[in-house]
Design an enzyme around this catalytic site. Sequence first.
Site, PDB file in Angstrom:
ATOM      1  N   ASP A   1      71.051   0.922  26.795  1.00 51.57           N
ATOM      2  CA  ASP A   1      70.298   1.295  26.978  1.00 51.57           C
ATOM      3  C   ASP A   1      69.881   0.877  28.359  1.00 51.57           C
ATOM      4  O   ASP A   1      69.435   1.884  29.674  1.00 51.57           O
ATOM      5  CB  ASP A   1      69.221   1.985  26.391  1.00 51.57           C
ATOM      6  CG  ASP A   1      68.236   0.085  26.879  1.00 51.57           C
ATOM      7  OD1 ASP A   1      68.812  -0.216  27.114  1.00 51.57           O
ATOM      8  OD2 ASP A   1      67.168   0.073  26.830  1.00 51.57           O
TER       9      ASP A   1
ATOM     10  N   SER B   1      68.674  -1.215  22.892  1.00 49.00           N
ATOM     11  CA  SER B   1      69.192  -2.174  23.671  1.00 49.00           C
ATOM     12  C   SER B   1      70.442  -1.592  23.492  1.00 49.00           C
ATOM     13  O   SER B   1      71.336  -1.288  22.956  1.00 49.00           O
ATOM     14  CB  SER B   1      68.229  -3.193  24.003  1.00 49.00           C
ATOM     15  OG  SER B   1      68.747  -3.608  25.063  1.00 49.00           O
TER      16      SER B   1
ATOM     17  N   SER C   1      61.994 -18.002  16.163  1.00 46.89           N
ATOM     18  CA  SER C   1      62.531 -17.215  17.251  1.00 46.89           C
ATOM     19  C   SER C   1      61.970 -15.461  16.926  1.00 46.89           C
ATOM     20  O   SER C   1      60.380 -15.960  15.926  1.00 46.89           O
ATOM     21  CB  SER C   1      64.059 -16.423  16.285  1.00 46.89           C
ATOM     22  OG  SER C   1      64.093 -15.113  15.654  1.00 46.89           O
TER      23      SER C   1
ATOM     24  N   GLU D   1      65.971 -12.897  33.259  1.00 49.54           N
ATOM     25  CA  GLU D   1      66.631 -13.535  32.597  1.00 49.54           C
ATOM     26  C   GLU D   1      67.741 -14.023  32.271  1.00 49.54           C
ATOM     27  O   GLU D   1      68.570 -12.934  32.984  1.00 49.54           O
ATOM     28  CB  GLU D   1      66.117 -12.780  30.622  1.00 49.54           C
ATOM     29  CG  GLU D   1      64.553 -12.063  30.344  1.00 49.54           C
ATOM     30  CD  GLU D   1      63.992 -11.919  29.286  1.00 49.54           C
ATOM     31  OE1 GLU D   1      64.155 -12.876  28.432  1.00 49.54           O
ATOM     32  OE2 GLU D   1      64.456 -11.245  29.494  1.00 49.54           O
TER      33      GLU D   1
END
Length: 503
Positions: free
Chosen positions: A250, A36, A469, A342
């Site tokens: 992507d 990505s 994270s 998002e």
Amino acid sequence: MLASRLDYVVYTVGILAALRSKYLNGASVGVMITASHNPPPDNGIKMVDPTGDMLEQSWEKYATELANASHTELPQTVADLVKTLSIDLSIPASVVIARDSRDSGPALLQSTKDGISVFSGEIADFGLLTTPQLHYLTRCFNDKAFGTPTEQGYFEKVAASYQAIYQLYGFTSKRAITIDAANGIGGPKITDSLASLLANEIEFTVVNNEFTTPEALNFSCGADFVKTGQKLPANVQPSPNTLYASFDGDADRVVCYYVNGIGQFRLLDGDKIATLLAKFMQETLAQTSLDITIGVVQTAYANGSSTDYATQKLSLPMACTATGVKHLHHAAKEFDIGIYFEANGHGTVLYSPETIEKLTLFASQNAEETKLVLTLLHLSDLINQTVGDAIGDLLAIVILCQIMDKSPEQWDNEYTDLPNALDKLLVSDRSLFTTTDAERKLVTPAGLQGKIEAVYTKYPRGRSFVRASGTEDAVRVYVEAEKAGDVASIMEEVKKAVLEASK
């Protein structure tokens, strides 16, 4: 992670893909090799279920077990998995596979195929694709009614739905859009295929389209660069109040932006995209006799102003989930029409099967009402129903702005984002930080949540949350407030509290 370390991992994912297909009585599953928005040396691999959705969450642990099994442990680990899930190995396996444009892709593709071949799985290799195309094709292999299971079939479905809406409104003028393709696989898919199909409706200009130069991927360009840096990508020289867009490597994310009359960069991120779609769909449905509900799904990272706009101005139901598309996607299915994005630009609009049926069977003597219902129906084909898709999302944005006669600035002025900041702190053990309430509140370390709240409640419209994270030993700190200066003050105090609690 680094592509040089992924050979064995993708081999085990190939094995798992074949087993997943057998477990589902031979249904086709998908495998996409991509990293990505990550830098060029990285790569990764995604599995897709027969419906085109992401891999069922309960199977994530099996992927982890296989990837972490040593060479000598792998045969027994596989045998245990087959026994645990009662998989009939005599059932044929079918896997749809593709990759993005990274130079590590061909070798990892072969390793994945080797894993699939352990169980003699049938492989449909589509070569270079965007991630959303792979999701689309996987769905089509299992549901022919969804579309033709070829790359050309994907483009024809997207183009036909755009043209159908364009013709419903009697448009004749072409729209122009400049796309920063992040030097990834989305660029050639526009220039080599879509541009010719929509030559009469859209004038595409694609920059950062060096997809054959691996080291250029996502470098000073792309959706993540623009969103994180809040600035223009390389090779975009904007005209005032003109819409621009950036894909990621992507092409499953898109953010838009423009420069206003005084030269300021203005970002139109996933929150802005979600509210544009929600406003159009709400206003359209209000002019029909259909009883269809719309809901918006966000994460804690959504700007507070976007949440207020959706709940107060549009009066729409809202859900907040943990970070990650798999959580958003699941929650969006609870609505007749579920809109999720998002802030980074990854999102889509999901129509329930019942909603598609209502729109398809709708009949009215009122020509205007019929047009509006058909618009909503064609949008369900334009916007990828399986996953966030930069191409489909951008086309929806372009046609809706044309229908609503909105300039980028008019779209932007629907609401003003609160000043905000996102930072990270490296910690020795991120597992110390656990959360609740869709990651908006800390459970541990004990007492830290109270300290954070004591900080941000001192400032008008202050908000902050801290979460571990998912990919590195760090915690991420998000802050927003009415004034930019207050954001900086909150960030400083919260980071200090986090560091003290992590000792």
